[in-house]
Design an enzyme around this catalytic site. Sequence first.
Site, PDB file in Angstrom:
ATOM      1  N   PRO A   2      -1.729  10.447   6.190  1.00 27.79           N
ATOM      2  CA  PRO A   2      -0.834   9.607   5.388  1.00 27.79           C
ATOM      3  C   PRO A   2       0.463  10.350   5.075  1.00 27.79           C
ATOM      4  CG  PRO A   2      -3.073   9.507   4.536  1.00 27.79           C
ATOM      5  CD  PRO A   2      -3.053  10.599   5.565  1.00 27.79           C
ATOM      6  N   GLU A   3       1.594   9.736   5.422  1.00 25.20           N
ATOM      7  CA  GLU A   3       2.892  10.341   5.166  1.00 25.20           C
ATOM      8  C   GLU A   3       3.551   9.601   4.006  1.00 25.20           C
ATOM      9  OE1 GLU A   3       5.032  10.739   8.856  1.00 25.20           O
ATOM     10  OE2 GLU A   3       3.314  11.618   9.886  1.00 25.20           O
ATOM     11  N   LYS A  58       4.332  13.766  -0.868  1.00 24.29           N
ATOM     12  CA  LYS A  58       3.099  13.081  -0.493  1.00 24.29           C
ATOM     13  C   LYS A  58       2.038  13.170  -1.587  1.00 24.29           C
ATOM     14  CE  LYS A  58       3.929  14.193   4.388  1.00 24.29           C
ATOM     15  NZ  LYS A  58       3.367  14.817   5.606  1.00 24.29           N
ATOM     16  N   HIS A  91     -18.131   8.248   2.383  1.00 22.60           N
ATOM     17  CA  HIS A  91     -17.056   9.197   2.090  1.00 22.60           C
ATOM     18  C   HIS A  91     -16.299   8.879   0.802  1.00 22.60           C
ATOM     19  CE1 HIS A  91     -17.813  11.029   5.949  1.00 22.60           C
ATOM     20  NE2 HIS A  91     -17.621   9.879   6.563  1.00 22.60           N
ATOM     21  N   ARG A 110     -12.526  13.379   5.878  1.00 24.65           N
ATOM     22  CA  ARG A 110     -12.405  14.774   6.310  1.00 24.65           C
ATOM     23  C   ARG A 110     -12.305  15.751   5.133  1.00 24.65           C
ATOM     24  NH1 ARG A 110      -8.274  15.028  11.316  1.00 24.65           N
ATOM     25  NH2 ARG A 110      -9.251  17.098  11.465  1.00 24.65           N
ATOM     26  N   ARG A 152      20.820  27.964  11.874  1.00 25.14           N
ATOM     27  CA  ARG A 152      19.404  27.793  12.220  1.00 25.14           C
ATOM     28  C   ARG A 152      19.258  27.496  13.708  1.00 25.14           C
ATOM     29  NH1 ARG A 152      15.330  26.270   7.948  1.00 25.14           N
ATOM     30  NH2 ARG A 152      16.362  26.603   5.934  1.00 25.14           N
ATOM     31  N   ARG A 261       3.122  19.931  17.508  1.00 19.91           N
ATOM     32  CA  ARG A 261       3.150  18.491  17.251  1.00 19.91           C
ATOM     33  C   ARG A 261       3.697  17.767  18.480  1.00 19.91           C
ATOM     34  NH1 ARG A 261       3.070  16.949  11.818  1.00 19.91           N
ATOM     35  NH2 ARG A 261       1.960  18.532  10.609  1.00 19.91           N
TER      36      ARG A 261
END
Length: 271
Positions: A2-3, A58, A91, A110, A152, A261
């Site tokens: 979940p973002e 989050k 769960h 999880r 950067r 990613r």
Amino acid sequence: MPELPEVETTRRGVAPHITGRKILQVNIYEPRLRWPVPMDLPAAAQGKTVLNVTRRAKYLLINLGDDELLFHLGMSGNLRIVAPETPRMKHDHVDILLEGDITLRYNDPRRFGCLLLLNPPTQEHPLLKHLGPEPLSDQFSGELLYKRSRQRKSPVKTFLMDQAIVVGVGNIYANEALFLAGIRPTRAAGEVSLKRYQVLAEAVRKVLSDAINMGGATLRDFVGGDGKPGYFQQTLRAYGRGGQPCTVCQTELKEIKLGQRTSVFCPSCQR
């Protein structure tokens, strides 16, 4: 995972049901989450009234006045409103029972999420104090990205996902924002111009706002506070579409690994 849009969807889903209600009881069925649920949390929360439900990055914060409950949904967690008699599933790890026959239930297959007690409520908690600005706030801008990116050499996608730079732009939404802005994810952050960062900042705002309005993206376990999945995933133009034609120019989208990613981009539209 979940973002930001999924967490904001959860906040909007549960807040109207629990704000202003007194907590009658907290049942901890499985305390072994990412960090153990504090043993004193049920007693501290019992009898307190939920003053408001806010979000920082989050994290969901349930304010009880002298105390605050901090939730993180981890990789697969969700918070939803259920009737007290709703059977508990495998769960389901935490139930917060409130007056008016309302139960806030935390489910996390999880167990990478967390529930912590902040006493007193503070933004100086180690999980919160080093976070960057909210991407939908006035503090976030193309100018900010430009200033923080100078010198950067890391890829702009990695830079955009750095929670100290700006919070809540996870992998899905970084892919989508960079596609919308026409910026290749591998480009060095320090090489992106101010003008292009201004375009990127607006793309981040649009992608996140659209996702929130659609209830987030349900790719695995996520459901909102009402138990329903989001549908932003139906509009994805980059993430998960490697090898498919670009929706703009029909060039085959390229999929690579960047910082462990998956990144998907159009070799023609993004530069």
